[in-house]
Enzyme design. Sequence first.
Site, PDB file in Angstrom:
ATOM      1  N   ASP A   8      51.736  58.364  61.414  1.00 50.76           N
ATOM      2  CA  ASP A   8      52.773  59.260  60.913  1.00 50.76           C
ATOM      3  C   ASP A   8      53.639  58.433  59.962  1.00 50.76           C
ATOM      4  O   ASP A   8      53.287  57.300  59.603  1.00 50.76           O
ATOM      5  CB  ASP A   8      53.556  59.939  62.055  1.00 50.76           C
ATOM      6  N   CYS A  66      52.171  55.160  65.175  1.00 50.39           N
ATOM      7  CA  CYS A  66      53.395  55.951  65.003  1.00 50.39           C
ATOM      8  C   CYS A  66      54.579  55.041  65.313  1.00 50.39           C
ATOM      9  O   CYS A  66      54.433  53.817  65.313  1.00 50.39           O
ATOM     10  CB  CYS A  66      53.370  57.236  65.842  1.00 50.39           C
ATOM     11  N   THR A  68      56.353  54.502  68.136  1.00 47.62           N
ATOM     12  CA  THR A  68      56.149  53.757  69.380  1.00 47.62           C
ATOM     13  C   THR A  68      54.680  53.483  69.679  1.00 47.62           C
ATOM     14  O   THR A  68      54.369  52.608  70.487  1.00 47.62           O
ATOM     15  CB  THR A  68      56.684  54.570  70.574  1.00 47.62           C
ATOM     16  N   HIS A  99      37.994  47.143  80.854  1.00 41.79           N
ATOM     17  CA  HIS A  99      38.059  47.981  82.058  1.00 41.79           C
ATOM     18  C   HIS A  99      37.995  49.477  81.777  1.00 41.79           C
ATOM     19  O   HIS A  99      37.444  50.225  82.576  1.00 41.79           O
ATOM     20  CB  HIS A  99      39.350  47.693  82.827  1.00 41.79           C
ATOM     21  N   HIS A 134      33.594  49.310  86.799  1.00 45.81           N
ATOM     22  CA  HIS A 134      34.472  50.081  85.909  1.00 45.81           C
ATOM     23  C   HIS A 134      33.772  51.327  85.366  1.00 45.81           C
ATOM     24  O   HIS A 134      34.441  52.291  84.997  1.00 45.81           O
ATOM     25  CB  HIS A 134      34.947  49.207  84.749  1.00 45.81           C
TER      26      HIS A 134
HETATM   27  C1  RB5 Z   1      58.949  59.804  64.820  1.00 46.53           C
HETATM   28  O1  RB5 Z   1      60.316  59.718  64.628  1.00 46.53           O
HETATM   29  C2  RB5 Z   1      58.584  59.277  66.208  1.00 46.53           C
HETATM   30  O2  RB5 Z   1      59.000  60.177  67.190  1.00 46.53           O
HETATM   31  C3  RB5 Z   1      57.101  59.010  66.316  1.00 46.53           C
HETATM   32  O3  RB5 Z   1      56.712  58.132  65.320  1.00 46.53           O
HETATM   33  C4  RB5 Z   1      56.588  58.402  67.613  1.00 46.53           C
HETATM   34  O4  RB5 Z   1      57.326  57.283  67.979  1.00 46.53           O
HETATM   35  C5  RB5 Z   1      56.353  59.325  68.717  1.00 46.53           C
HETATM   36  O5  RB5 Z   1      55.841  58.973  69.783  1.00 46.53           O
END
Ligand code: RB5
Length: 163
Positions: A8, A66, A68, A99, A134
């Site tokens: 993203d 993304c 996180t 695993h 596994h």
């Molecule tokens: C975007 O602001 C953020 O929510 C997205 O990149 C991500 O971290 C979602 O899990």
Amino acid sequence: MRIAIGSDHAGFEQKQMLVDYLTNELGHEVIDLGPDTDGRVDYPDYGEKVARSVASGEADRGVAVCGTGIGIALAADKVAGVRASSITSPEFADLFRRHNDGNVIGLSGRFVDPEVNRDIVRVFLTSEFEGGRHAQRVAKIMKLDESGKVEGGQRPPVMPINR
Ligand code: RB5
């Protein structure tokens, strides 16, 4: 290997860096599923694209970035045939392969340094699934692709809070 990659807006910069790393330093064939700019997009759309590319056999593995690494991995893991997780260390990348036979990783473009993400990707593409004990556990996970639906299950009430 053929590697599908997508992100993203929050993962865009590191996605571009990883396309270069995968192609020019590791010598893989990269299928860049976008986006092409850092304009705002929704991470589930790109998690889905990466996951479908792996599930269809077009790509051998997937990398999704993304903010996180969590949301895009959650979306990717909904696609049948995909085992996706957010990965934040090379050690977890290794165990995810050995695993869990993981085939898509979610990386954080905002909280994990590019050098660490490069290491994670390198390990993800070189560690092999151990099979053995596994294999039956992974088979149980994959069975949930068909049997995991809950028909008419009770859902918790949705709280009307806008954040
Ligand atoms: C975007 O602001 C953020 O929510 C997205 O990149 C991500 O971290 C979602 O899990």
